[in-house]
Design an enzyme around this catalytic site. Structure first.
Site, PDB file in Angstrom:
ATOM      1  N   TYR A   1      -1.494  24.748  14.726  1.00  0.00           N
ATOM      2  CA  TYR A   1      -2.425  25.329  13.761  1.00  0.00           C
ATOM      3  C   TYR A   1      -3.837  24.795  14.010  1.00  0.00           C
ATOM      4  O   TYR A   1      -4.812  25.554  14.040  1.00  0.00           O
ATOM      5  CB  TYR A   1      -1.954  24.995  12.343  1.00  0.00           C
TER       6      TYR A   1
ATOM      7  N   GLU B   1       3.185  25.870   0.079  1.00  0.00           N
ATOM      8  CA  GLU B   1       2.256  25.233  -0.848  1.00  0.00           C
ATOM      9  C   GLU B   1       1.742  23.910  -0.289  1.00  0.00           C
ATOM     10  O   GLU B   1       2.414  23.238   0.490  1.00  0.00           O
ATOM     11  CB  GLU B   1       2.912  25.004  -2.213  1.00  0.00           C
ATOM     12  N   LYS B   2       0.511  23.545  -0.695  1.00  0.00           N
ATOM     13  CA  LYS B   2      -0.092  22.281  -0.293  1.00  0.00           C
ATOM     14  C   LYS B   2       0.381  21.164  -1.231  1.00  0.00           C
ATOM     15  O   LYS B   2       0.969  21.405  -2.278  1.00  0.00           O
ATOM     16  CB  LYS B   2      -1.616  22.392  -0.332  1.00  0.00           C
TER      17      LYS B   2
ATOM     18  N   THR C   1      -2.953   9.138   3.580  1.00  0.00           N
ATOM     19  CA  THR C   1      -4.085   9.433   2.704  1.00  0.00           C
ATOM     20  C   THR C   1      -4.679  10.804   3.016  1.00  0.00           C
ATOM     21  O   THR C   1      -4.639  11.283   4.150  1.00  0.00           O
ATOM     22  CB  THR C   1      -5.183   8.367   2.853  1.00  0.00           C
ATOM     23  N   ARG C   2      -5.248  11.413   1.973  1.00  0.00           N
ATOM     24  CA  ARG C   2      -5.914  12.703   2.088  1.00  0.00           C
ATOM     25  C   ARG C   2      -7.016  12.780   1.026  1.00  0.00           C
ATOM     26  O   ARG C   2      -7.040  12.013   0.063  1.00  0.00           O
ATOM     27  CB  ARG C   2      -4.938  13.863   1.854  1.00  0.00           C
TER      28      ARG C   2
ATOM     29  N   ASN D   1      -8.077  20.587   2.712  1.00  0.00           N
ATOM     30  CA  ASN D   1      -7.085  20.575   1.623  1.00  0.00           C
ATOM     31  C   ASN D   1      -7.619  21.162   0.314  1.00  0.00           C
ATOM     32  O   ASN D   1      -7.836  20.448  -0.659  1.00  0.00           O
ATOM     33  CB  ASN D   1      -6.596  19.147   1.379  1.00  0.00           C
TER      34      ASN D   1
ATOM     35  N   LYS E   1       6.739  19.587  -8.914  1.00  0.00           N
ATOM     36  CA  LYS E   1       7.826  18.614  -9.003  1.00  0.00           C
ATOM     37  C   LYS E   1       7.730  17.784 -10.273  1.00  0.00           C
ATOM     38  O   LYS E   1       8.740  17.511 -10.935  1.00  0.00           O
ATOM     39  CB  LYS E   1       7.818  17.702  -7.770  1.00  0.00           C
TER      40      LYS E   1
ATOM     41  N   ALA F   1      -9.787  21.048   8.762  1.00  0.00           N
ATOM     42  CA  ALA F   1      -9.796  19.636   9.146  1.00  0.00           C
ATOM     43  C   ALA F   1      -8.661  19.314  10.105  1.00  0.00           C
ATOM     44  O   ALA F   1      -8.670  18.251  10.742  1.00  0.00           O
ATOM     45  CB  ALA F   1      -9.686  18.758   7.905  1.00  0.00           C
TER      46      ALA F   1
ATOM     47  N   GLY G   1      -0.027  27.506   5.980  1.00  0.00           N
ATOM     48  CA  GLY G   1       0.792  26.985   4.903  1.00  0.00           C
ATOM     49  C   GLY G   1       0.625  25.484   4.816  1.00  0.00           C
ATOM     50  O   GLY G   1      -0.240  24.912   5.477  1.00  0.00           O
TER      51      GLY G   1
END
Length: 324
Positions: free
Chosen positions: A151, A193-194, A221-222, A180, A202, A121, A78
């Site tokens: 995880y 949800e990611k 950051t991603r 991601n 939202k 990742a 998740g």
């Protein structure tokens, strides 16, 4: 007579359902297996088995002969709200490890020589991801191991499982570390949800001039990879001569605050960000794509904005249907 065949474990999930569609488009006969059917559209699989891959009898039933391609995507997973609270750690490790042990064993018994395994990742050491502007997610940086979640630890040990089967049993398993993945038909509410889906939801439900809640300071950051490119990288790796592990992700790194701004621009809304306490994971993470380009001659190229536009439109439609 059936032609080329594929087994997709986790075919009821987000990435798995997209993978089934891709394989069917290529002309393969596909068996899907999962605890559930896909949430938002009918599976394209020729045969879909509802079953629990933690059960050895279920694995024996679905892995009942040789498949040309086996994709092991089934896992207990998740978003940050599920992985990083610590409340689900035992289930995450037990459920996912049991699935991987079963799939590896029964595939070998059927003389299947190659399984694609979707790692994450999240296996990368937390100590290499403390600087949000300069995270180190090169494949070789995985050790000394120090994932920031159980995880991630389970994913890492399962990588070693499939690689050990390569060494000890002559298999040619392939391993990718997903970064991601997002897009239509993924979870967008309910806690699993990611970030892209959560932010799209939202923003879609907020009135312009209102506010949106963001976990942490938003400076973490991603990078986010659109699902179609994930599937492209997955099939390329599976059919290649390279075992991995290799990153499959975008190297377009953004802060969560910037991600919010991008979605607001797509929606045509101005929203105030209200930063609240919440699970945030590591400070920085970005896919290093040098190895995949070297080994496969390919790297993801679609811009984040294009993927977000498609995802926002889809989530907006889900909200309208729910309200109707």
């Amino acid at each position: 007579m059936r032609g080329k065949t594929a087994l997709v474990c986790g075919a009821g999930g987000f990435i798995g359902s997209h993978l089934v569609q891709r394989l069917k488009h290529e002309g393969l006969w596909v068996r899907g297996v999962d605890l559930k059917f896909p949430d938002y559209e009918e599976s394209a699989a020729d045969e879909f088995v509802i079953g629990d891959l933690r059960s050895q009898s279920v694995c024996e039933q679905v892995i009942d002969g040789r498949f040309d391609e086996v994709y092991q995507l089934a896992a207990d997973m998740g978003g940050a709200g599920y992985i990083f609270t610590g409340e689900h750690d035992a289930d995450i490790i037990h459920n996912s490890a049991t699935i991987n042990l079963n799939v590896a064993r029964f595939s070998r018994l059927q003389h299947i020589d190659r399984i694609f395994y979707s790692s994450s990742a999240c296996i990368y050491p937390a100590y290499n991801q403390e600087d949000p502007d300069n995270p180190n997610c090169r494949e070789s940086s995985a050790y000394p191991a120090a994932p920031d979640s159980e995880y991630g630890w389970e994913k890492l040990i399962s990588e070693r499982l499939f690689l050990a089967y390569n060494r000890n049993h002559g298999m040619t398993n392939r391993i990718a570390r997903y970064h991601n993945i997002f897009g239509p038909c993924g979870s967008w509410e309910g806690g699993k949800e990611k970030a892209p889906a959560a932010i799209c939801r939202k923003v879609a439900t907020a009135s312009s001039g209102g506010e949106i809640e963001i976990w942490g300071d938003g400076l973490q950051t991603r990078s986010f990879l659109y699902v179609d490119e994930c599937i492209e990288g997955t099939t390329r790796l599976t059919r290649s001569d390279f075992q991995g592990p290799v990153n499959i992700g975008s190297d377009e790194m953004v802060s969560i605050n910037t991600l919010v701004d991008m979605v607001c621009d797509i929606a045509g809304k101005r929203l105030h960000k209200r930063h609240i306490p919440g699970p945030t994971g590591v400070r920085g993470r970005n896919s290093d794509n040098r190895l995949i380009e070297e080994k496969l001659g390919w790297r993801p190229s679609q811009s984040l904005t294009i993927g977000l536009e498609k995802t926002y439109e889809w989530i907006e439609r889900q909200l309208m249907r729910k309200a109707a």
